[in-house]
Design a protein around this motif. Structure first.
Motif, PDB file in Angstrom:
ATOM      1  N   SER A 152       0.834  -1.207   0.000  1.00 22.49           N
ATOM      2  CA  SER A 152       0.000   0.000   0.000  1.00 22.49           C
ATOM      3  C   SER A 152       0.866   1.253   0.000  1.00 22.49           C
ATOM      4  O   SER A 152       0.595   2.218  -0.744  1.00 22.49           O
ATOM      5  N   LEU A 153       1.893   1.263   0.823  1.00 17.37           N
ATOM      6  CA  LEU A 153       2.782   2.426   0.865  1.00 17.37           C
ATOM      7  C   LEU A 153       3.497   2.630  -0.471  1.00 17.37           C
ATOM      8  O   LEU A 153       3.733   3.773  -0.890  1.00 17.37           O
ATOM      9  N   LEU A 154       3.831   1.539  -1.134  1.00 19.49           N
ATOM     10  CA  LEU A 154       4.449   1.653  -2.459  1.00 19.49           C
ATOM     11  C   LEU A 154       3.502   2.335  -3.441  1.00 19.49           C
ATOM     12  O   LEU A 154       3.926   3.207  -4.228  1.00 19.49           O
ATOM     13  N   MET A 155       2.230   1.962  -3.406  1.00 19.94           N
ATOM     14  CA  MET A 155       1.269   2.596  -4.313  1.00 19.94           C
ATOM     15  C   MET A 155       1.089   4.077  -3.988  1.00 19.94           C
ATOM     16  O   MET A 155       0.958   4.911  -4.886  1.00 19.94           O
ATOM     17  N   ILE A 156       1.055   4.408  -2.700  1.00 22.35           N
ATOM     18  CA  ILE A 156       0.942   5.822  -2.324  1.00 22.35           C
ATOM     19  C   ILE A 156       2.173   6.588  -2.818  1.00 22.35           C
ATOM     20  O   ILE A 156       2.059   7.695  -3.365  1.00 22.35           O
ATOM     21  N   TRP A 157       3.343   6.010  -2.644  1.00 21.58           N
ATOM     22  CA  TRP A 157       4.580   6.648  -3.106  1.00 21.58           C
ATOM     23  C   TRP A 157       4.555   6.860  -4.618  1.00 21.58           C
ATOM     24  O   TRP A 157       4.909   7.942  -5.110  1.00 21.58           O
ATOM     25  N   ARG A 158       4.098   5.861  -5.364  1.00 18.12           N
ATOM     26  CA  ARG A 158       4.034   5.991  -6.818  1.00 18.12           C
ATOM     27  C   ARG A 158       3.045   7.072  -7.241  1.00 18.12           C
ATOM     28  O   ARG A 158       3.246   7.747  -8.256  1.00 18.12           O
ATOM     29  N   SER A 159       1.976   7.233  -6.464  1.00 17.58           N
ATOM     30  CA  SER A 159       0.978   8.252  -6.823  1.00 17.58           C
ATOM     31  C   SER A 159       1.544   9.661  -6.738  1.00 17.58           C
ATOM     32  O   SER A 159       1.014  10.586  -7.369  1.00 17.58           O
ATOM     33  N   LEU A 160       2.616   9.841  -5.994  1.00 18.29           N
ATOM     34  CA  LEU A 160       3.187  11.179  -5.806  1.00 18.29           C
ATOM     35  C   LEU A 160       3.963  11.664  -7.025  1.00 18.29           C
ATOM     36  O   LEU A 160       4.412  12.817  -7.053  1.00 18.29           O
ATOM     37  N   ARG A 161       4.117  10.805  -8.032  1.00 18.07           N
ATOM     38  CA  ARG A 161       4.800  11.268  -9.239  1.00 18.07           C
ATOM     39  C   ARG A 161       3.996  12.342  -9.959  1.00 18.07           C
ATOM     40  O   ARG A 161       4.531  13.082 -10.803  1.00 18.07           O
ATOM     41  N   LEU A 162       2.698  12.419  -9.649  1.00 16.72           N
ATOM     42  CA  LEU A 162       1.835  13.427 -10.261  1.00 16.72           C
ATOM     43  C   LEU A 162       1.835  14.734  -9.482  1.00 16.72           C
ATOM     44  O   LEU A 162       1.217  15.711  -9.914  1.00 16.72           O
ATOM     45  N   GLU A 163       2.490  14.746  -8.306  1.00 19.32           N
ATOM     46  CA  GLU A 163       2.524  15.958  -7.504  1.00 19.32           C
ATOM     47  C   GLU A 163       3.454  16.991  -8.146  1.00 19.32           C
ATOM     48  O   GLU A 163       4.503  16.641  -8.703  1.00 19.32           O
ATOM     49  N   PRO A 164       3.083  18.273  -8.073  1.00 17.81           N
ATOM     50  CA  PRO A 164       3.950  19.305  -8.660  1.00 17.81           C
ATOM     51  C   PRO A 164       5.286  19.435  -7.942  1.00 17.81           C
ATOM     52  O   PRO A 164       6.280  19.836  -8.549  1.00 17.81           O
ATOM     53  N   SER A 165       5.320  19.108  -6.645  1.00 16.04           N
ATOM     54  CA  SER A 165       6.568  19.233  -5.899  1.00 16.04           C
ATOM     55  C   SER A 165       7.478  18.041  -6.185  1.00 16.04           C
ATOM     56  O   SER A 165       7.086  16.888  -5.946  1.00 16.04           O
ATOM     57  N   PRO A 166       8.692  18.280  -6.670  1.00 13.73           N
ATOM     58  CA  PRO A 166       9.602  17.165  -6.958  1.00 13.73           C
ATOM     59  C   PRO A 166      10.109  16.474  -5.697  1.00 13.73           C
ATOM     60  O   PRO A 166      10.639  15.365  -5.765  1.00 13.73           O
ATOM     61  N   ASP A 167       9.974  17.132  -4.550  1.00  6.45           N
ATOM     62  CA  ASP A 167      10.476  16.548  -3.303  1.00  6.45           C
ATOM     63  C   ASP A 167       9.456  15.655  -2.610  1.00  6.45           C
ATOM     64  O   ASP A 167       9.770  15.043  -1.582  1.00  6.45           O
ATOM     65  N   ALA A 168       8.233  15.565  -3.146  1.00  3.02           N
ATOM     66  CA  ALA A 168       7.181  14.829  -2.455  1.00  3.02           C
ATOM     67  C   ALA A 168       7.528  13.344  -2.333  1.00  3.02           C
ATOM     68  O   ALA A 168       7.415  12.754  -1.257  1.00  3.02           O
ATOM     69  N   ARG A 169       7.958  12.758  -3.435  1.00  8.52           N
ATOM     70  CA  ARG A 169       8.269  11.322  -3.394  1.00  8.52           C
ATOM     71  C   ARG A 169       9.453  11.049  -2.479  1.00  8.52           C
ATOM     72  O   ARG A 169       9.456  10.069  -1.722  1.00  8.52           O
ATOM     73  N   ALA A 170      10.455  11.915  -2.531  1.00  5.47           N
ATOM     74  CA  ALA A 170      11.611  11.716  -1.661  1.00  5.47           C
ATOM     75  C   ALA A 170      11.213  11.849  -0.195  1.00  5.47           C
ATOM     76  O   ALA A 170      11.659  11.063   0.658  1.00  5.47           O
ATOM     77  N   GLY A 171      10.346  12.823   0.114  1.00  4.61           N
ATOM     78  CA  GLY A 171       9.902  12.997   1.489  1.00  4.61           C
ATOM     79  C   GLY A 171       9.091  11.820   1.974  1.00  4.61           C
ATOM     80  O   GLY A 171       9.275  11.352   3.114  1.00  4.61           O
ATOM     81  N   PHE A 172       8.196  11.329   1.133  1.00  2.00           N
ATOM     82  CA  PHE A 172       7.407  10.162   1.521  1.00  2.00           C
ATOM     83  C   PHE A 172       8.320   8.959   1.717  1.00  2.00           C
ATOM     84  O   PHE A 172       8.143   8.180   2.669  1.00  2.00           O
ATOM     85  N   GLY A 173       9.282   8.801   0.827  1.00  2.00           N
ATOM     86  CA  GLY A 173      10.217   7.683   0.963  1.00  2.00           C
ATOM     87  C   GLY A 173      10.994   7.736   2.261  1.00  2.00           C
ATOM     88  O   GLY A 173      11.209   6.698   2.912  1.00  2.00           O
ATOM     89  N   ARG A 174      11.420   8.944   2.672  1.00  2.41           N
ATOM     90  CA  ARG A 174      12.139   9.065   3.937  1.00  2.41           C
ATOM     91  C   ARG A 174      11.250   8.676   5.112  1.00  2.41           C
ATOM     92  O   ARG A 174      11.681   7.962   6.028  1.00  2.41           O
ATOM     93  N   ASN A 175       9.993   9.147   5.094  1.00  7.16           N
ATOM     94  CA  ASN A 175       9.066   8.802   6.184  1.00  7.16           C
ATOM     95  C   ASN A 175       8.789   7.302   6.210  1.00  7.16           C
ATOM     96  O   ASN A 175       8.699   6.687   7.284  1.00  7.16           O
ATOM     97  N   TRP A 176       8.656   6.713   5.041  1.00  3.15           N
ATOM     98  CA  TRP A 176       8.419   5.271   4.916  1.00  3.15           C
ATOM     99  C   TRP A 176       9.598   4.485   5.494  1.00  3.15           C
ATOM    100  O   TRP A 176       9.411   3.552   6.287  1.00  3.15           O
ATOM    101  N   LEU A 177      10.810   4.864   5.106  1.00  2.00           N
ATOM    102  CA  LEU A 177      11.999   4.167   5.603  1.00  2.00           C
ATOM    103  C   LEU A 177      12.151   4.332   7.115  1.00  2.00           C
ATOM    104  O   LEU A 177      12.509   3.384   7.816  1.00  2.00           O
ATOM    105  N   LEU A 178      11.860   5.543   7.612  1.00  2.00           N
ATOM    106  CA  LEU A 178      11.954   5.759   9.053  1.00  2.00           C
ATOM    107  C   LEU A 178      10.950   4.894   9.801  1.00  2.00           C
ATOM    108  O   LEU A 178      11.280   4.249  10.806  1.00  2.00           O
TER     109      LEU A 178
END
Length: 508
Positions: free
Chosen positions: A203-229
């Motif tokens: 589920s978290l992978l799908m949420i992370w993939r959905s962020l590719r449509l976000e205008p902010s380029p840092d969104a996926r990286a931020g979600f990935g950091r929170n996921w890893l933490l």
């Protein structure tokens, strides 16, 4: 669909009233006649474990592939009263709270109508009620996973917020904390929660993939950091305990599940019907008991499919689908090597399924929803009624009472089930001397035969304490034919029969 954009608003009084109503229904269903059914083997082992002392409890738990946490809780409660009803009450409370969490998740996604139907299904599911009346940890695991599921749903509804740094004022503390600590709690209570990690991370992978449509380029990286933490915290809090289980079991975990029936269409149907389609399961026979409302399961299945269709394309829907489907599919895959399909192993996956069914019901025309909810409530109540009157667990309490009253010094009690001595010891009548202090209790036929030849009466007990290969009464009699003809044959419920063989001198 209601619920998505308004999920963070203050709840109306009507929604709070409905939440309390389904909570009360779930609690009442689990407390009603909670003491009627006797312990079966798993509960008897719980009883023995909590009386080992803290060190012995922890060691015995790890040796049997269990986390000690729930048993430590019951050990504390047992100091109040060791009666079976007291030891089962935590399961009833956790089961009722799971009902509330299902209501909350369904309301967040689909609104009040979805929440009412989902909550009623969870409250009145026969399997959920059955395990809400057992001194085991399944309902606590279900509660903790529903808390984690609520967190995932929240993250899926606002991925951009979920990607913010933890120091940001708008960081979704509720979503991430519920997911992380709900998952830790479930994993540290019972290893049956391990498949939740697969469903959650998918589920978290799908949420992370959905962020590719976000205008902010840092969104996926931020979600990935929170996921890893979050993953690091989960692993740090759980890996040491699973290492203890592996060390105590010598790595032979799967080899200790030989008692589970082989994979077949019958086992699949029993598991699916009892876990999701409102059928009552027999505890020591792999079967479902007759239902009072034959079409209820079909109705629930249709509502679940409609709900899944309604949620197609939405991240929350995918989270629910994975929460429901990953567990049974994983058990099915493992069962190709070693059978692992059991209704209780699938218990927590019913929560997201019932949420989907609630969403399906909410898609019906508004004018007929009250009638549908009323019909569903009545059908579920009638369907649940047999849980309280049918014998779903072997009456080892009756067998123990009969033997305690009739065995004499020098007698022998032979049990066909190797776990029966445990059942007779745990379920002995209050105030009566343990059977083992009057007679020799043994599952070894050669010992019983030797004592019989030396002049001992033999009480032969046929019946099982848990799942496994059954031995019918005729086959049991054939196995002990050397003892001659029984002088007494005493049925104890549907599963147990006691035969008394007089000593050879008395028979002559």
């Amino acid at each position: 669909m209601p619920g998505g954009n308004n999920a963070t608003r203050k709840w109306p009084v009507g929604d709070i009233a409905w939440l309390l109503a389904v909570l009360c229904a779930g609690l009442l269903a689990r407390l009603l006649h909670i003491e009627r059914q006797p312990f079966w083997l798993d509960e008897a082992l719980t009883f023995q474990r909590i009386h080992l002392g803290t060190g012995g409890l922890i060691a015995d738990s790890y040796a049997n592939r269990h986390m000690p946490s729930y048993f430590l809780l019951l050990q504390l409660i047992s100091q109040l009263d060791p009666a079976s009803a007291i030891l089962r009450i935590p399961s009833a409370l956790f089961g009722a709270l799971s009902v509330g969490m299902v209501f909350i998740i369904a309301r967040r996604i689909g609104g009040r109508s979805a929440a009412i139907v989902a909550g009623l299904l969870m409250a009145l599911s026969p399997l959920q009620v059955q395990y809400g009346q057992e001194a085991r940890s399944y309902t606590l695991v279900t509660l903790l996973i529903t808390i984690a599921l609520w967190g995932l749903v929240r993250l899926a509804q606002n991925p951009a917020r979920a990607s913010l740094g933890i120091r940001h004022a708008d960081f979704d503390w509720c979503g991430w904390t519920s997911y992380v600590f709900g998952t830790i709690g479930a994993l540290d209570v019972l290893s049956d929660a391990a498949p939740w990690l697969i469903a959650a991370n998918a589920s978290l992978l799908m949420i992370w993939r959905s962020l590719r449509l976000e205008p902010s380029p840092d969104a996926r990286a931020g979600f990935g950091r929170n996921w890893l933490l979050g993953s690091a915290i989960i692993l740090a809090c759980c890996v040491p305990f699973y290492g203890a289980i592996l060390a105590a079991s010598d790595g032979q975990i799967l080899h200790k599940f030989d008692w589970i029936p082989p994979l077949s269409w019958q086992t699949l149907k029993v598991a699916a019907k009892s876990a999701y389609l409102m059928r009552m399961a027999a505890v020591v026979r792999f079967s479902v008991l007759p239902t009072a409302v034959p079409l209820l399961g079909l109705l629930v299945a249709m509502l679940g499919m409609v709900g899944l269709w309604r949620m197609r394309g939405r991240l929350e829907g995918r989270v629910l689908l994975l929460g429901f489907a990953v567990l049974p599919l994983l058990l099915l895959a493992i069962s190709l090597v070693k059978s692992m399909v059991l209704p209780r192993y699938m218990l927590w996956s019913a929560a997201p399924f019932f949420v989907l069914a609630g969403i399906g019901a909410a898609s019906l025309p508004r004018r007929i929803r009250p009638a549908v909810a009323t019909v569903l409530l009545l059908a579920c109540a009638v369907n649940l009624a047999p849980v309280y009157r049918l014998e779903t667990k072997p009456r080892w309490d009756m067998a123990a009472a009969t033997l305690a009253a009739q065995v004499q010094p020098g007698d022998t009690v032979f049990t066909g089930d190797p776990n029966a001595p445990t059942m007779l010891a745990v379920l002995q009548p209050k105030g009566a001397a343990p059977i083992g202090t009057t007679a020799l209790v043994t599952p070894q036929l050669d010992v019983a035969l030797a004592r019989w030849k030396q002049g001992s009466r033999v009480w032969a007990v046929n019946g099982r304490s848990a799942l496994g290969q059954p031995e019918g009464l005729d086959a049991f009699k054939d196995r002990i034919t050397a003892l001659g003809t029984p002088a007494l044959q005493i049925p104890e419920g549907k599963e147990i029969t006691i035969l008394m063989f007089p000593a050879p001198a008395a028979a002559d």
